[in-house]
Design a protein around this motif. Structure first.
Motif, PDB file in Angstrom:
ATOM      1  N   ASP A   2       0.819  -1.213   0.000  1.00 30.17           N
ATOM      2  CA  ASP A   2       0.000   0.000   0.000  1.00 30.17           C
ATOM      3  C   ASP A   2       0.851   1.260   0.000  1.00 30.17           C
ATOM      4  O   ASP A   2       0.343   2.350   0.311  1.00 30.17           O
ATOM      5  CB  ASP A   2      -0.919   0.008   1.231  1.00 30.17           C
ATOM      6  CG  ASP A   2      -2.101  -0.909   1.049  1.00 30.17           C
ATOM      7  OD1 ASP A   2      -2.427  -1.222  -0.105  1.00 30.17           O
ATOM      8  OD2 ASP A   2      -2.703  -1.324   2.060  1.00 30.17           O
ATOM      9  N   PHE A   3       2.138   1.143  -0.331  1.00 30.62           N
ATOM     10  CA  PHE A   3       2.983   2.328  -0.433  1.00 30.62           C
ATOM     11  C   PHE A   3       2.535   3.207  -1.596  1.00 30.62           C
ATOM     12  O   PHE A   3       2.888   4.375  -1.660  1.00 30.62           O
ATOM     13  CB  PHE A   3       4.443   1.915  -0.590  1.00 30.62           C
ATOM     14  CG  PHE A   3       5.430   3.022  -0.330  1.00 30.62           C
ATOM     15  CD1 PHE A   3       5.456   3.671   0.894  1.00 30.62           C
ATOM     16  CD2 PHE A   3       6.340   3.411  -1.293  1.00 30.62           C
ATOM     17  CE1 PHE A   3       6.353   4.693   1.140  1.00 30.62           C
ATOM     18  CE2 PHE A   3       7.246   4.427  -1.057  1.00 30.62           C
ATOM     19  CZ  PHE A   3       7.250   5.074   0.173  1.00 30.62           C
ATOM     20  N   GLN A   4       1.800   2.651  -2.512  1.00 25.75           N
ATOM     21  CA  GLN A   4       1.119   3.410  -3.564  1.00 25.75           C
ATOM     22  C   GLN A   4      -0.343   3.012  -3.548  1.00 25.75           C
ATOM     23  O   GLN A   4      -0.682   1.835  -3.521  1.00 25.75           O
ATOM     24  CB  GLN A   4       1.732   3.141  -4.928  1.00 25.75           C
ATOM     25  CG  GLN A   4       1.008   3.837  -6.075  1.00 25.75           C
ATOM     26  CD  GLN A   4       1.764   3.741  -7.384  1.00 25.75           C
ATOM     27  OE1 GLN A   4       2.692   4.485  -7.637  1.00 25.75           O
ATOM     28  NE2 GLN A   4       1.367   2.807  -8.230  1.00 25.75           N
ATOM     29  N   LYS A   5      -1.208   4.011  -3.554  1.00 24.75           N
ATOM     30  CA  LYS A   5      -2.633   3.740  -3.402  1.00 24.75           C
ATOM     31  C   LYS A   5      -3.432   4.776  -4.175  1.00 24.75           C
ATOM     32  O   LYS A   5      -3.020   5.930  -4.311  1.00 24.75           O
ATOM     33  CB  LYS A   5      -3.011   3.791  -1.911  1.00 24.75           C
ATOM     34  CG  LYS A   5      -4.374   3.270  -1.574  1.00 24.75           C
ATOM     35  CD  LYS A   5      -4.594   3.281  -0.064  1.00 24.75           C
ATOM     36  CE  LYS A   5      -5.961   2.716   0.301  1.00 24.75           C
ATOM     37  NZ  LYS A   5      -6.185   2.756   1.773  1.00 24.75           N
ATOM     38  N   ASN A   6      -4.582   4.367  -4.678  1.00 24.07           N
ATOM     39  CA  ASN A   6      -5.474   5.278  -5.394  1.00 24.07           C
ATOM     40  C   ASN A   6      -6.536   5.821  -4.439  1.00 24.07           C
ATOM     41  O   ASN A   6      -7.070   5.085  -3.608  1.00 24.07           O
ATOM     42  CB  ASN A   6      -6.153   4.579  -6.562  1.00 24.07           C
ATOM     43  CG  ASN A   6      -5.191   4.284  -7.702  1.00 24.07           C
ATOM     44  OD1 ASN A   6      -4.140   4.909  -7.813  1.00 24.07           O
ATOM     45  ND2 ASN A   6      -5.540   3.340  -8.544  1.00 24.07           N
ATOM     46  N   PHE A   7      -6.803   7.101  -4.570  1.00 24.73           N
ATOM     47  CA  PHE A   7      -7.887   7.738  -3.817  1.00 24.73           C
ATOM     48  C   PHE A   7      -8.968   8.100  -4.821  1.00 24.73           C
ATOM     49  O   PHE A   7      -8.768   8.955  -5.689  1.00 24.73           O
ATOM     50  CB  PHE A   7      -7.380   8.987  -3.089  1.00 24.73           C
ATOM     51  CG  PHE A   7      -8.401   9.632  -2.185  1.00 24.73           C
ATOM     52  CD1 PHE A   7      -8.425   9.353  -0.830  1.00 24.73           C
ATOM     53  CD2 PHE A   7      -9.352  10.515  -2.692  1.00 24.73           C
ATOM     54  CE1 PHE A   7      -9.353   9.930   0.009  1.00 24.73           C
ATOM     55  CE2 PHE A   7     -10.296  11.098  -1.860  1.00 24.73           C
ATOM     56  CZ  PHE A   7     -10.292  10.809  -0.504  1.00 24.73           C
ATOM     57  N   ASN A   8     -10.115   7.443  -4.728  1.00 26.36           N
ATOM     58  CA  ASN A   8     -11.212   7.650  -5.684  1.00 26.36           C
ATOM     59  C   ASN A   8     -12.045   8.851  -5.254  1.00 26.36           C
ATOM     60  O   ASN A   8     -12.770   8.795  -4.271  1.00 26.36           O
ATOM     61  CB  ASN A   8     -12.075   6.395  -5.777  1.00 26.36           C
ATOM     62  CG  ASN A   8     -11.300   5.205  -6.312  1.00 26.36           C
ATOM     63  OD1 ASN A   8     -10.542   5.335  -7.260  1.00 26.36           O
ATOM     64  ND2 ASN A   8     -11.462   4.048  -5.690  1.00 26.36           N
ATOM     65  N   VAL A   9     -11.918   9.926  -5.989  1.00 28.63           N
ATOM     66  CA  VAL A   9     -12.598  11.177  -5.659  1.00 28.63           C
ATOM     67  C   VAL A   9     -14.057  11.106  -6.080  1.00 28.63           C
ATOM     68  O   VAL A   9     -14.382  10.672  -7.186  1.00 28.63           O
ATOM     69  CB  VAL A   9     -11.902  12.369  -6.345  1.00 28.63           C
ATOM     70  CG1 VAL A   9     -12.644  13.661  -6.062  1.00 28.63           C
ATOM     71  CG2 VAL A   9     -10.454  12.470  -5.887  1.00 28.63           C
ATOM     72  N   ASN A  10     -14.933  11.536  -5.188  1.00 31.33           N
ATOM     73  CA  ASN A  10     -16.367  11.631  -5.480  1.00 31.33           C
ATOM     74  C   ASN A  10     -16.896  12.843  -4.717  1.00 31.33           C
ATOM     75  O   ASN A  10     -17.144  12.785  -3.519  1.00 31.33           O
ATOM     76  CB  ASN A  10     -17.093  10.359  -5.045  1.00 31.33           C
ATOM     77  CG  ASN A  10     -18.567  10.377  -5.417  1.00 31.33           C
ATOM     78  OD1 ASN A  10     -19.074  11.365  -5.967  1.00 31.33           O
ATOM     79  ND2 ASN A  10     -19.273   9.312  -5.108  1.00 31.33           N
ATOM     80  N   LEU A  11     -17.016  13.977  -5.413  1.00 29.26           N
ATOM     81  CA  LEU A  11     -17.402  15.236  -4.769  1.00 29.26           C
ATOM     82  C   LEU A  11     -18.925  15.343  -4.663  1.00 29.26           C
ATOM     83  O   LEU A  11     -19.550  16.261  -5.199  1.00 29.26           O
ATOM     84  CB  LEU A  11     -16.833  16.422  -5.551  1.00 29.26           C
ATOM     85  CG  LEU A  11     -15.315  16.432  -5.764  1.00 29.26           C
ATOM     86  CD1 LEU A  11     -14.884  17.681  -6.507  1.00 29.26           C
ATOM     87  CD2 LEU A  11     -14.579  16.320  -4.446  1.00 29.26           C
ATOM     88  N   THR A  12     -19.525  14.393  -3.953  1.00 27.59           N
ATOM     89  CA  THR A  12     -20.972  14.403  -3.739  1.00 27.59           C
ATOM     90  C   THR A  12     -21.272  14.989  -2.365  1.00 27.59           C
ATOM     91  O   THR A  12     -20.650  14.592  -1.373  1.00 27.59           O
ATOM     92  CB  THR A  12     -21.546  12.988  -3.833  1.00 27.59           C
ATOM     93  OG1 THR A  12     -21.297  12.468  -5.142  1.00 27.59           O
ATOM     94  CG2 THR A  12     -23.042  12.984  -3.572  1.00 27.59           C
ATOM     95  N   CYS A  13     -22.211  15.901  -2.305  1.00 26.51           N
ATOM     96  CA  CYS A  13     -22.579  16.531  -1.030  1.00 26.51           C
ATOM     97  C   CYS A  13     -24.016  17.032  -1.124  1.00 26.51           C
ATOM     98  O   CYS A  13     -24.662  16.932  -2.171  1.00 26.51           O
ATOM     99  CB  CYS A  13     -21.628  17.686  -0.703  1.00 26.51           C
ATOM    100  SG  CYS A  13     -21.510  18.924  -2.002  1.00 26.51           S
ATOM    101  N   LEU A  14     -24.508  17.551  -0.008  1.00 28.62           N
ATOM    102  CA  LEU A  14     -25.870  18.094   0.032  1.00 28.62           C
ATOM    103  C   LEU A  14     -25.829  19.580  -0.313  1.00 28.62           C
ATOM    104  O   LEU A  14     -25.057  20.340   0.269  1.00 28.62           O
ATOM    105  CB  LEU A  14     -26.470  17.905   1.424  1.00 28.62           C
ATOM    106  CG  LEU A  14     -26.638  16.454   1.905  1.00 28.62           C
ATOM    107  CD1 LEU A  14     -27.159  16.442   3.336  1.00 28.62           C
ATOM    108  CD2 LEU A  14     -27.584  15.690   0.996  1.00 28.62           C
TER     109      LEU A  14
END
Length: 812
Positions: free
Chosen positions: A348-360
Motif C-alpha cells: 500500500d505504499f502506492q494507493k489510489n484515492f477515488n474522488v467523489n465530490l458528492t454533497c448536500l
C-alpha cells in the motif's frame, strides 16, 4: 377503529416535528395498499433519511449531522480553544441526549476522528489522551479522554450566537439545533469527507486552507472563471493529505477530476536514501499514503522479506515517533529505485484515492438538502453565497438591534429638557404603571412623544444617568448608533451581483484574507502533499525480486498444494486424512508451474507464489478460481532444466516444438498442444488448453516429444497402444482426435507415454488380479480402434502407479 384512529392522531401531533415512524405504522393499519408499493415507499423514505441525516456532508459547512451536533454541543458547554479540557463522556452524553439519539459509540467515533491529525487536514477538536494512532490503535474509552475545540473550530461556529442560520427542533422537540453552522472556513474542501449512503457515496479529499481561500478570492475577482483555471499554482493545486505523500497525477488529470467531480488521485509515499555503510544502504520512508495503516504496511514489507519475495531488502524497521520514519536496510548492490518500484506494486505504499465530490446542496426548504455531485467551482460558489446569506442575516440582526437601541435613546433625548417635570410626575404617581400612564399622557406618541417601550426604559433609568456628563454619553451613543445603522442600510441595499463594488462582498473578501493571514503562518498548515508528475517509472522485473533457489512443489488428489526446498520421499509427506500425493515437480523459484484441470484449463503461477509449508499446504482454490467439481489432474514444471526447450522452431512453424504436452479425456479423445503459451503466470481463471464435451473430463496431461508410445487403459479392460505422432498437434484449444473407440458404458481411466519400455503399466481388476501391460504381449496399433482386450470378463478397478519419487533438481 375510531379509537385507534384517535390515538394515532394524538401520537402524530406529538411527533409531527421529527417525522415519526408512527405515521408509517398508522397508514398501514388504516389503509390497505400492495406490499410492493409499501416497501418501495418505505425504502425511499429510509434512503432519503440516511442520505440527508447521516452519511453526506453539507456543502455549506462541510459537516455531517453528527459532527455538527458535536461542535454545537461543545459551543454550548463553552469548550472553546482557551477553555479547560472536559471529559469526552460528558460531551457524548449531551449530544446523544439532546440531539443525536443513535448510540454513544457512533458519536464518540466521530468525535475521535475530528481530533486525529492523520485523519483531518485541520482537526476541529483538540484531544487530551489516547485518540488512536496511524498504526490502527483504537482510542481509549471516552471516560478516559478529554476534549475541547481548536481555534479553527471557532471559525466554524462564528456568528452562531446571533442566529445567522436557520434552526430546527431536535428529535423530541424539547430544544432547537442549527440546520447548518455559519462556518467562515471552507471546511468541505479543507477537511474532506467520506461517507456511504443508500445508492450513493462521497469521498472528498482534504485540501490546503490557503489554496482554497486563494481560489475563493480568485472566483470573487472573476465569477466567469473556468474550473480548470481554479486548478493552478495561485489557487487549488490539488489535494493536500494530512499524511503528506506524493501525488503523481498530471495537471490535466487533476483539472478533469475537479471539473467532473470524480476521478482517481494517484498517491504514493515518499522515501529517500539516508546513509550508506559497509553493511548496506538505508532507505528511509518519511511519508505514507493517506488512510494506510503504518504498522500493517511495515508488517507487509517484512512478510515479503521473510518469504523470500523481496531479496533486495534485509529488514524493515519502524522508528516513527511523532513523524513517520520506516528504515529499510538494503543490500549493498540493491538499487533503491527498484526497491521503490516493488513497494509501489506489492504494498500500500502506492494507493489510489477515488474522488467523489458528492454533497448536500441547499434547497428551498432550509432543513433539507439535495444530494448532488459538484465540481470545484460549484462547491466554492455555494460556499461564497452561503457566506453572503450569513453576512446578510448578521447585518439584518445588527440593524434590528441598533434600531431598538436608537428608539430607546431617542426617548431619553426627548425627556432631557423635561427631567424635572418627569420626576415630579413619578413622585406623584401610585406606582410604575400609573407613572407610565401619566408620562405617556403628558408626552403622547401621536405628537412625537413617548411610546410604552420608551417610557418603560425611562422608568428603569438609574438616577446617576441623569447627570450632565451621562446625558452627553447617551447623546454620543445615539449619534454613533445612527451612523452605524446608515452604514448597514447601505450595505444591505447594495447590488449583490456586483462582486467588485458590493460592500458585503468586500467584507467576505476581508474575512477570507484574514483566514489566510491567521492560519498560514503555522508550519503544520503548509502544503504537505507534493504534486510531482512521474516522467518515467523505474522498470520493474518480477524475477529481480525472487531469490533463485531450487524447490519441490507437491500436489495432492484433493487439490492441496505446497512448496518445500526439498522433499526426499513424497509418499511420506504429510497429507490430510484420506488424501494422497498426485504428483511432485521440481524447479527454480523463478520459474513457473502449470496446474492442468479436469475441464481443460491450465492455471500457471510462479513457484515462489506457491505457499511454503511443511504441513498439509493450502487449497489450490486460494491461488486460482476453480469451478464447482473441477479438480487438478496434473502439474508440469516449466523450468528449462526440467523440461526441454518448449519454444517453437520459427523456421518450421508447421512442426510441433521439441517438448509439448499430450492430454487424454475420459471419452477417448486425445490432443497434443504446445506449452509456450502456458509458461507465463496466468490470471486466477487460467487459460484453456482443451475443449471437453459435457460429461467427460481430462484424465491426465503429460510431457511428450512425439516419439513415445502411448498406452491408454479403459474401465472395460481394454488398452490402446499407439504412437504419439498419430495424435494431432493443435495450435489452440480443441477437442482433439479419437484415441480409442469406447462402448457406451466405458471410459478411459488413464494413460502413460513411454519411450519403448516393455512393461508399461500395471492395473488391478475388480477381482483383485494384477496385470502388467507390456509391448511384448500387446502390439502397437493405429489410434481410433477399440484397442487390445486385456481380460474377457471383469472390470479394471484402478491403475497401480509406481511410488512417486522426488524429481532430481539440476544444478546450474
Amino acid at each position: 377503529m375510531a379509537k385507534r384512529s384517535k390515538r394515532s392522531s394524538n401520537r402524530k401531533s406529538k411527533s409531527e416535528s421529527n417525522g415519526s415512524l408512527f405515521d408509517v405504522v398508522d397508514d398501514a393499519l388504516l389503509t390497505s395498499i400492495p406490499l410492493r408499493q409499501a416497501a418501495q415507499s418505505r425504502y425511499l423514505n429510509y434512503s432519503l433519511s440516511v442520505i440527508t441525516s447521516r452519511a453526506l456532508p453539507d456543502v455549506r459547512d462541510g459537516l455531517k449531522p453528527v459532527q455538527r451536533r458535536i461542535l454545537y454541543t461543545m459551543s454550548q458547554q463553552g469548550l472553546n480553544a482557551t477553555a479547560k479540557h472536559r471529559k469526552c463522556a460528558k460531551v457524548v452524553g449531551d449530544v446523544m441526549g439532546n440531539y443525536h439519539p443513535h448510540g454513544d459509540s457512533s458519536i464518540y467515533e466521530a468525535l475521535v476522528r475530528m481530533a486525529q491529525p492523520f485523519s483531518l487536514r485541520m482537526p476541529l477538536i483538540d484531544g487530551s489522551g489516547n485518540f488512536g494512532s496511524i498504526d490502527g490503535d483504537n482510542a481509549a474509552a471516552m471516560r478516559y479522554t478529554e476534549c475541547r475545540m481548536t481555534p479553527i473550530a471557532s471559525e466554524v461556529l462564528a456568528d452562531l450566537a446571533t442566529r445567522t442560520v436557520a434552526f430546527k427542533p431536535n428529535y423530541d422537540g424539547s430544544r432547537e439545533e442549527p440546520v447548518v453552522l455559519p462556518s467562515r472556513v471552507p471546511n468541505l474542501l479543507v477537511n474532506g469527507a467520506t461517507g456511504i449512503a443508500v445508492g450513493m457515496a462521497t469521498n472528498i479529499p482534504p485540501h490546503n486552507l490557503k489554496e482554497v481561500c486563494q481560489a475563493l478570492l480568485k472566483l470573487l475577482r472573476d465569477p466567469e472563471i473556468k474550473d480548470y483555471q481554479l486548478v493552478a499554482n495561485d489557487a487549488v493545486q490539488g489535494p493536500d493529505f494530512p499524511t503528506g505523500g506524493q501525488i503523481t497525477n498530471t495537471k490535466d488529470e487533476l483539472r478533469e477530476i475537479y471539473s467532473t467531480g470524480q476521478g482517481t488521485i494517484k498517491l504514493r509515499g515518499t522515501a529517500k536514501l539516508e546513509t550508506k555503510s559497509k553493511s548496506g544502504k538505508v532507505l528511509m520512508i518519511d511519508a505514507i499514503p493517506f488512510g494506510v495503516n503504518k504498522s500493517a504496511l511495515v508488517e507487509r514489507i517484512n512478510e515479503l522479506i521473510y518469504s523470500g519475495k523481496f531479496p533486495l531488502v534485509i529488514e524493515a524497521r519502524d522508528l516513527s515517533t511523532e513523524d513517520i520514519r520506516i528504515d529499510l536496510l538494503l543490500k549493498k548492490d540493491a538499487d533503491e529505485n527498484m526497491v521503490l518500484a516493488y513497494l509501489y506494486k506489492h504494498t500500500d505504499f502506492q494507493k489510489n484515492f477515488n474522488v467523489n465530490l458528492t454533497c448536500l446542496v441547499p434547497t428551498e426548504n432550509p432543513e433539507v438538502g439535495a444530494p448532488n455531485r459538484l465540481g470545484l467551482k460549484e462547491i466554492l460558489w455555494h460556499f461564497l453565497h452561503f457566506r453572503l446569506s450569513v453576512l446578510t442575516k448578521r447585518l439584518e440582526n445588527e440593524l434590528a438591534a441598533l434600531n431598538r437601541r436608537i428608539h430607546i435613546l431617542e426617548g431619553f433625548a426627548l425627556v432631557f429638557d423635561a427631567l424635572d417635570e418627569i420626576i415630579a410626575i413619578i413622585r406623584k404617581s401610585d406606582g410604575k404603571a400609573d407613572a407610565a400612564e401619566k408620562i405617556m399622557a403628558r408626552f403622547p406618541a401621536a405628537k412625537g412623544g413617548l411610546d410604552a417601550e420608551q417610557t418603560d426604559a425611562i422608568l428603569e433609568l438609574k438616577l446617576y444617568r441623569l447627570a450632565k456628563l451621562e446625558i452627553e454619553v447617551i447623546l454620543k451613543e445615539l449619534k454613533e448608533k445612527r451612523k452605524r445603522a446608515k452604514e448597514i442600510e447601505k450595505l444591505l441595499s447594495d447590488d449583490e451581483n456586483d462582486y467588485t463594488r458590493s460592500g458585503r462582498w468586500q467584507i467576505i473578501r476581508s474575512e477570507i484574507e484574514s483566514l489566510i493571514a491567521d492560519y498560514s503562518k503555522d508550519k503544520r498548515n503548509k502544503r504537505l502533499s507534493a504534486i510531482e508528475t512521474v516522467a518515467e517509472e523505474p522498470e520493474y522485473a518480477a524475477e529481480d525480486f525472487i531469490v533463485a533457489e531450487d524447490c519441490h512443489v507437491m500436489v495432492t488428489k484433493d487439490g492441496w498444494v505446497k512448496r518445500q526446498k526439498q522433499i526426499a520421499d513424497p509418499s511420506k509427506s504429510r497429507v490430510r486424512q484420506g488424501d494422497e500425493v498426485l504428483t511432485c515437480v521440481a524447479g527454480s523459484t523463478r520459474e513457473s508451474i502449470g496446474f492442468f484441470s479436469s475441464i481443460g484449463v491450465c492455471y500457471t503461477a510462479r513457484m515462489i507464489d506457491i505457499p511454503a509449508s511443511t504441513g498439509f499446504g493450502e487449497p489450490i482454490q486460494k491461488l486460482f478460481k476453480l469451478k464447482d467439481g473441477e479438480r487438478i489432474v496434473a502439474a508440469i514444471s516449466f523450468d528449462p532444466r526440467v523440461i526441454d526447450e518448449i519454444k517453437e522452431d520459427p523456421k518450421k512453424p508447421e512442426l510441433c516444438p521439441q517438448a509439448h504436452a499430450l492430454a487424454v479425456t475420459s471419452n477417448g479423445f486425445a490432443l497434443r498442444f504446445g506449452l509456450e503459451s502456458f509458461a507465463e503466470p496466468s490470471t486466477r481463471t487460467g487459460r484453456r488448453f482443451a475443449r471437453v464435451k459435457p460429461g467427460a473430463a481430462v484424465v491426465d496431461v503429460a510431457v511428450v516429444h512425439g516419439t513415445e508410445v502411448i498406452l491408454a487403459v479403459t474401465g472395460n479392460c481394454r488398452a490402446m497402444i499407439c504412437s504419439a505422432e498419430e495424435v494431432n498437434y493443435l495450435s489452440g484449444a480443441g477437442k482433439g482426435v479419437t484415441l480409442i473407440r469406447l462402448a457406451s458404458d466405458d471410459r478411459v481411466l488413464g494413460f502413460k507415454p513411454s519411450t519403448g519400455d516393455r512393461d508399461l503399466l500395471t492395473v488391478q481388476t475388480n477381482r483383485g488380479a494384477k496385470k502388467t501391460i507390456s509391448t511384448a504381449k500387446y502390439r502397437v496399433t493405429a489410434r481410433g480402434g477399440r484397442g487390445n482386450e486385456i481380460q474377457k470378463n471383469g472390470k479394471i478397478a484402478e491403475i497401480i502407479k509406481p511410488p512417486i519419487a522426488a524429481p532430481e533438481i539440476f544444478e546450474e
